[in-house]
Design a protein around this motif. Structure first.
Motif, PDB file in Angstrom:
ATOM      1  N   ASP A 183       0.838  -1.211   0.000  1.00  0.00           N
ATOM      2  CA  ASP A 183       0.000   0.000   0.000  1.00  0.00           C
ATOM      3  C   ASP A 183       0.873   1.262   0.000  1.00  0.00           C
ATOM      4  O   ASP A 183       0.612   2.223  -0.741  1.00  0.00           O
ATOM      5  CB  ASP A 183      -0.917  -0.003   1.221  1.00  0.00           C
TER       6      ASP A 183
ATOM      7  N   VAL B 288       2.577   1.666  -3.477  1.00  0.00           N
ATOM      8  CA  VAL B 288       1.650   2.148  -4.500  1.00  0.00           C
ATOM      9  C   VAL B 288       1.323   3.628  -4.274  1.00  0.00           C
ATOM     10  O   VAL B 288       1.221   4.412  -5.221  1.00  0.00           O
ATOM     11  CB  VAL B 288       0.363   1.302  -4.507  1.00  0.00           C
ATOM     12  N   LYS B 289       1.192   4.027  -3.015  1.00  0.00           N
ATOM     13  CA  LYS B 289       0.931   5.435  -2.707  1.00  0.00           C
ATOM     14  C   LYS B 289       2.087   6.314  -3.196  1.00  0.00           C
ATOM     15  O   LYS B 289       1.876   7.392  -3.778  1.00  0.00           O
ATOM     16  CB  LYS B 289       0.731   5.609  -1.204  1.00  0.00           C
TER      17      LYS B 289
ATOM     18  N   ARG C  75       1.955   6.539  -7.052  1.00  0.00           N
ATOM     19  CA  ARG C  75       0.893   7.443  -7.530  1.00  0.00           C
ATOM     20  C   ARG C  75       1.297   8.910  -7.323  1.00  0.00           C
ATOM     21  O   ARG C  75       0.985   9.766  -8.159  1.00  0.00           O
ATOM     22  CB  ARG C  75      -0.409   7.145  -6.801  1.00  0.00           C
TER      23      ARG C  75
ATOM     24  N   VAL D  85       2.104  -6.953  -5.659  1.00  0.00           N
ATOM     25  CA  VAL D  85       1.409  -5.857  -6.344  1.00  0.00           C
ATOM     26  C   VAL D  85       0.820  -6.350  -7.657  1.00  0.00           C
ATOM     27  O   VAL D  85      -0.347  -6.057  -7.989  1.00  0.00           O
ATOM     28  CB  VAL D  85       2.362  -4.672  -6.579  1.00  0.00           C
TER      29      VAL D  85
ATOM     30  N   THR E 293      -6.796  -4.394  -7.842  1.00  0.00           N
ATOM     31  CA  THR E 293      -6.945  -3.521  -6.672  1.00  0.00           C
ATOM     32  C   THR E 293      -6.106  -2.260  -6.804  1.00  0.00           C
ATOM     33  O   THR E 293      -6.581  -1.140  -6.559  1.00  0.00           O
ATOM     34  CB  THR E 293      -6.539  -4.267  -5.392  1.00  0.00           C
ATOM     35  N   TYR E 294      -4.861  -2.439  -7.221  1.00  0.00           N
ATOM     36  CA  TYR E 294      -3.943  -1.297  -7.281  1.00  0.00           C
ATOM     37  C   TYR E 294      -3.947  -0.584  -8.634  1.00  0.00           C
ATOM     38  O   TYR E 294      -3.527   0.569  -8.740  1.00  0.00           O
ATOM     39  CB  TYR E 294      -2.516  -1.772  -6.960  1.00  0.00           C
TER      40      TYR E 294
END
Length: 265
Positions: free
Chosen positions: A6, A9-10, A13, A51, A57-58
């Motif tokens: 998480d 991925v944050k 982004r 991932v 999801t991501y």
């Protein structure tokens, strides 16, 4: 691993907002990051697999890539990029009041030593190669003297490091760099006269009966016009070219200051 994924991925982004496309480059590592390289890549493998296994999801996919692969993929997007000619990326700063400019002038003595060492290395390498080629029967001589050439190379190899010639290293490290350059200089001062003798021996017919024979070596591939300075305890009244003894070279004699003689004692 979900929490790590998480956070990863944050971060991706956030970085993607600075891009004009959806291909984000994530450098993997930094100084001293991979002391345990096996575990580093094992953990990254697990993160990538997790991932990609949760792509719905991501909504991203992750892969290892060489820079050549990354830029080839960017080129295929056919994006027209702006060309900036009215600005520069320097001076770089990593926060408001921290500009990376001091390394241009810090530790000037070391910068000067690196420049001199580089000149010595160029001279020694050229002399060594030339003398060896002209004296194939003296292979043992060059085999014995080669380790001294390696001393010069080793000392100068570290010098261009971004924490060496820049002067950003600690004092103890700087002293070690200086010591390595000094050892290389000593080795060069030993080698160059020895190698010069193998390359050039004055002809008895043209060598002056009395005086000093001074060898001047140009290690570059083109002609140079420069002043040569040397110290001697013999009164010099004229300087001639050994190959053109009738042509006198311009010269000047400067006495050594008394304070310098006192200091040398």
């Amino acid at each position: 691993i979900k929490q790590l994924a998480d956070n990863f991925v944050k971060m991706v982004r956030t970085k993607s907002t600075y891009y004009r496309h959806n291909k984000v480059l994530i450098p993997f590592g930094d100084d001293f990051s991979h002391y345990e390289a096996f575990n580093s890549f094992l953990n990254m493998d697990r993160l990538i697999d997790y991932v990609n296994a949760n792509a719905q999801t991501y909504n991203i996919s992750v892969k290892y890539s060489f820079l050549s692969e990354y830029f080839a993929a960017i080129q295929q997007l056919n994006i027209n990029w702006d060309v900036y000619t009215d600005r520069d990326f320097f001076p770089y700063n990593d926060n408001r009041m921290s500009f990376w400019t001091g390394y241009y002038t810090s530790r000037p003595a070391y910068k000067s030593a690196v420049r001199r060492a580089d000149s010595l290395l160029q001279t020694t390498e050229t002399l060594f190669s030339t003398a060896k080629a002209l004296n194939p029967s003296k292979a043992s001589l060059f085999k014995d003297t080669y380790p001294r050439l390696e001393i010069i190379r080793d000392g100068l190899t570290l010098a261009p490091h971004h924490d060496a010639i820049t002067g950003t290293e600690k004092d103890l490290v700087s002293e070690d760099y200086f010591a390595r350059l000094h050892n290389g200089s000593v080795a060069s001062d030993y080698l160059n006269p020895l190698l010069f003798e193998q390359y050039f021996s004055p002809s008895p017919a043209t060598t002056p009966v009395s005086g000093i024979v001074l060898g001047v070596w140009n290690p570059l591939g083109w002609e140079r016009s420069e002043f040569c300075e040397f110290v001697t305890n013999v009164l010099v009244t004229s300087v001639v070219n050994n190959f053109k003894p009738d042509v006198k070279l311009p010269m000047d004699v400067l006495p050594v200051p008394s304070w310098s003689l006192d200091y040398s004692k």
